[in-house]
Design a protein around this motif. Structure first.
Motif, PDB file in Angstrom:
ATOM      1  N   ARG A   1       0.822  -1.213   0.000  1.00  0.00           N
ATOM      2  CA  ARG A   1       0.000   0.000   0.000  1.00  0.00           C
ATOM      3  C   ARG A   1       0.856   1.263   0.000  1.00  0.00           C
ATOM      4  NH1 ARG A   1      -5.482  -0.828   3.503  1.00  0.00           N
ATOM      5  NH2 ARG A   1      -6.124  -2.739   2.465  1.00  0.00           N
ATOM      6  N   THR A   2       2.139   1.083  -0.178  1.00  0.00           N
ATOM      7  CA  THR A   2       3.069   2.211  -0.217  1.00  0.00           C
ATOM      8  C   THR A   2       3.777   2.191  -1.557  1.00  0.00           C
ATOM      9  OG1 THR A   2       3.375   2.024   2.166  1.00  0.00           O
ATOM     10  CG2 THR A   2       4.992   3.318   0.954  1.00  0.00           C
ATOM     11  N   MET A   3       3.719   3.319  -2.242  1.00  0.00           N
ATOM     12  CA  MET A   3       4.267   3.425  -3.589  1.00  0.00           C
ATOM     13  C   MET A   3       5.395   4.451  -3.638  1.00  0.00           C
ATOM     14  SD  MET A   3       2.080   1.451  -5.191  1.00  0.00           S
ATOM     15  CE  MET A   3       1.962   1.778  -6.917  1.00  0.00           C
ATOM     16  N   ALA A   4       6.315   4.198  -4.523  1.00  0.00           N
ATOM     17  CA  ALA A   4       7.305   5.207  -4.904  1.00  0.00           C
ATOM     18  C   ALA A   4       6.985   5.560  -6.355  1.00  0.00           C
ATOM     19  CB  ALA A   4       8.721   4.676  -4.778  1.00  0.00           C
ATOM     20  N   VAL A   5       6.703   6.830  -6.587  1.00  0.00           N
ATOM     21  CA  VAL A   5       6.493   7.310  -7.953  1.00  0.00           C
ATOM     22  C   VAL A   5       7.838   7.827  -8.432  1.00  0.00           C
ATOM     23  CG1 VAL A   5       5.241   8.896  -9.453  1.00  0.00           C
ATOM     24  CG2 VAL A   5       4.114   7.970  -7.397  1.00  0.00           C
ATOM     25  N   PHE A   6       8.395   7.196  -9.437  1.00  0.00           N
ATOM     26  CA  PHE A   6       9.712   7.544  -9.959  1.00  0.00           C
ATOM     27  C   PHE A   6       9.581   8.648 -10.997  1.00  0.00           C
ATOM     28  CE2 PHE A   6      10.122   3.388  -8.179  1.00  0.00           C
ATOM     29  CZ  PHE A   6      11.392   3.366  -7.647  1.00  0.00           C
ATOM     30  N   LEU A   7      10.425   9.665 -10.859  1.00  0.00           N
ATOM     31  CA  LEU A   7      10.451  10.813 -11.771  1.00  0.00           C
ATOM     32  C   LEU A   7      11.859  10.967 -12.343  1.00  0.00           C
ATOM     33  CD1 LEU A   7       8.645  13.301  -9.358  1.00  0.00           C
ATOM     34  CD2 LEU A   7       7.570  12.039 -11.230  1.00  0.00           C
ATOM     35  N   ASP A   8      11.983  11.720 -13.416  1.00  0.00           N
ATOM     36  CA  ASP A   8      13.304  11.986 -13.993  1.00  0.00           C
ATOM     37  C   ASP A   8      14.098  13.004 -13.183  1.00  0.00           C
ATOM     38  OD1 ASP A   8      13.511  10.277 -16.199  1.00  0.00           O
ATOM     39  OD2 ASP A   8      12.271  11.596 -17.421  1.00  0.00           O
ATOM     40  N   ARG A   9      13.392  13.877 -12.472  1.00  0.00           N
ATOM     41  CA  ARG A   9      14.078  14.919 -11.687  1.00  0.00           C
ATOM     42  C   ARG A   9      13.344  15.106 -10.365  1.00  0.00           C
ATOM     43  NH1 ARG A   9      11.992  16.579 -16.270  1.00  0.00           N
ATOM     44  NH2 ARG A   9      14.019  16.672 -17.253  1.00  0.00           N
ATOM     45  N   ALA A  10      13.857  15.952  -9.533  1.00  0.00           N
ATOM     46  CA  ALA A  10      13.237  16.196  -8.228  1.00  0.00           C
ATOM     47  C   ALA A  10      11.789  16.663  -8.413  1.00  0.00           C
ATOM     48  CB  ALA A  10      14.030  17.251  -7.463  1.00  0.00           C
ATOM     49  N   PRO A  11      10.901  16.264  -7.506  1.00  0.00           N
ATOM     50  CA  PRO A  11       9.518  16.722  -7.602  1.00  0.00           C
ATOM     51  C   PRO A  11       9.469  18.255  -7.534  1.00  0.00           C
ATOM     52  CG  PRO A  11       9.737  15.008  -5.922  1.00  0.00           C
ATOM     53  CD  PRO A  11      11.117  15.386  -6.356  1.00  0.00           C
ATOM     54  N   PRO A  12       8.584  18.876  -8.309  1.00  0.00           N
ATOM     55  CA  PRO A  12       8.460  20.332  -8.261  1.00  0.00           C
ATOM     56  C   PRO A  12       8.126  20.826  -6.845  1.00  0.00           C
ATOM     57  CG  PRO A  12       7.170  19.419 -10.077  1.00  0.00           C
ATOM     58  CD  PRO A  12       7.659  18.261  -9.253  1.00  0.00           C
ATOM     59  N   ALA A  13       8.536  22.045  -6.555  1.00  0.00           N
ATOM     60  CA  ALA A  13       8.311  22.625  -5.223  1.00  0.00           C
ATOM     61  C   ALA A  13       6.833  22.679  -4.859  1.00  0.00           C
ATOM     62  CB  ALA A  13       8.921  24.026  -5.163  1.00  0.00           C
ATOM     63  N   ASP A  14       5.949  22.804  -5.856  1.00  0.00           N
ATOM     64  CA  ASP A  14       4.510  22.920  -5.582  1.00  0.00           C
ATOM     65  C   ASP A  14       3.776  21.572  -5.622  1.00  0.00           C
ATOM     66  OD1 ASP A  14       4.648  22.434  -8.310  1.00  0.00           O
ATOM     67  OD2 ASP A  14       3.382  24.134  -8.874  1.00  0.00           O
ATOM     68  N   THR A  15       4.517  20.482  -5.603  1.00  0.00           N
ATOM     69  CA  THR A  15       3.903  19.149  -5.703  1.00  0.00           C
ATOM     70  C   THR A  15       2.796  18.945  -4.679  1.00  0.00           C
ATOM     71  OG1 THR A  15       5.886  18.154  -6.638  1.00  0.00           O
ATOM     72  CG2 THR A  15       4.336  16.655  -5.556  1.00  0.00           C
ATOM     73  N   LEU A  16       3.094  19.181  -3.408  1.00  0.00           N
ATOM     74  CA  LEU A  16       2.103  18.923  -2.352  1.00  0.00           C
ATOM     75  C   LEU A  16       0.938  19.903  -2.415  1.00  0.00           C
ATOM     76  CD1 LEU A  16       4.517  18.028   0.591  1.00  0.00           C
ATOM     77  CD2 LEU A  16       3.275  16.473  -0.933  1.00  0.00           C
ATOM     78  N   ALA A  17       1.201  21.136  -2.824  1.00  0.00           N
ATOM     79  CA  ALA A  17       0.142  22.146  -2.908  1.00  0.00           C
ATOM     80  C   ALA A  17      -0.869  21.808  -3.999  1.00  0.00           C
ATOM     81  CB  ALA A  17       0.764  23.523  -3.166  1.00  0.00           C
ATOM     82  N   ASN A  18      -0.452  21.072  -5.021  1.00  0.00           N
ATOM     83  CA  ASN A  18      -1.334  20.756  -6.146  1.00  0.00           C
ATOM     84  C   ASN A  18      -2.065  19.426  -6.017  1.00  0.00           C
ATOM     85  OD1 ASN A  18      -0.828  23.145  -7.543  1.00  0.00           O
ATOM     86  ND2 ASN A  18       1.040  22.321  -8.441  1.00  0.00           N
ATOM     87  N   VAL A  19      -1.887  18.738  -4.908  1.00  0.00           N
ATOM     88  CA  VAL A  19      -2.559  17.454  -4.684  1.00  0.00           C
ATOM     89  C   VAL A  19      -4.062  17.686  -4.511  1.00  0.00           C
ATOM     90  CG1 VAL A  19      -2.811  15.568  -3.015  1.00  0.00           C
ATOM     91  CG2 VAL A  19      -0.530  16.330  -3.711  1.00  0.00           C
ATOM     92  N   ARG A  20      -4.854  16.790  -5.123  1.00  0.00           N
ATOM     93  CA  ARG A  20      -6.318  16.857  -4.982  1.00  0.00           C
ATOM     94  C   ARG A  20      -6.843  15.491  -4.537  1.00  0.00           C
ATOM     95  NH1 ARG A  20      -5.342  18.432 -10.129  1.00  0.00           N
ATOM     96  NH2 ARG A  20      -6.597  16.777 -11.021  1.00  0.00           N
TER      97      ARG A  20
END
Length: 170
Positions: free
Chosen positions: A98-117
């Motif tokens: 139930r725990t995932m790692a979402v792999f990205l090419d670069r660091a998550p954007p600074a606004d990642t958590l603010a844009n969660v819905r």
């Protein structure tokens, strides 16, 4: 030689992106990668190469696009990086399925958590080039939307641990 893990996006999930793992293995061998092994049918492959991460990614994406007739996203980590993703899991006591790692090419954007819905009981933490998500009640009923994750590909922590182990043995 460096051991790498390549994670393909949208392969053999929900009827899209059909790619037999035997074909993926053959493609990797054609590209000159060594000790090629696949893991489950969702587009995970472990191999060794003298090429850089960027060169591995580029070669795989180019060859897979020719195979599939459309772009196939590829996220690459070295064996050491994959082990780090596993050890950096911010939810070590949570169920690994139930725990995932979402792999990205670069660091998550600074606004990642603010844009969660649609967040309910899910917990989200940012990693180096990953977004970690713990789905308390599981993914099936979750309405969670993480726009920054759209460019990545997710694997549960059981898969991350297995791939890290396979890469360490390469």
């Amino acid at each position: 030689m460096v051991a790498f893990v390549a994670l393909l996006r949208a392969v053999n999930v929900g009827g899209t992106g059909r790619l037999p793992m035997s074909d993926l293995k053959a493609i990797c061998e054609e590209l000159g990668f060594g000790a090629v092994r696949t893991y489950i049918a969702s587009g995970n492959v472990v191999f060794t190469s003298r090429k850089s991460e960027a060169a591995v990614k580029s070669a795989l994406e180019k060859r897979l696009a020719a195979y599939a007739g459309k772009p196939v996203g590829v996220l690459v980590r070295s064996a050491a990086e994959m082990a780090q993703v596993a050890s950096d899991n911010p939810f070590p006591n949570a169920a690994p399925n139930r725990t995932m790692a979402v792999f990205l090419d670069r660091a998550p954007p600074a606004d990642t958590l603010a844009n969660v819905r649609g967040q309910k009981d899910e917990q989200i933490k940012l990693g180096r080039r990953e977004i970690y998500v713990h789905y308390g009640e599981g993914m099936a009923k979750s309405k969670l939307v993480i726009p920054a994750a759209k460019a990545g590909t997710a694997r549960n922590m059981n898969t991350v641990a297995t791939l890290a182990k396979m890469a360490a043995e390469s």
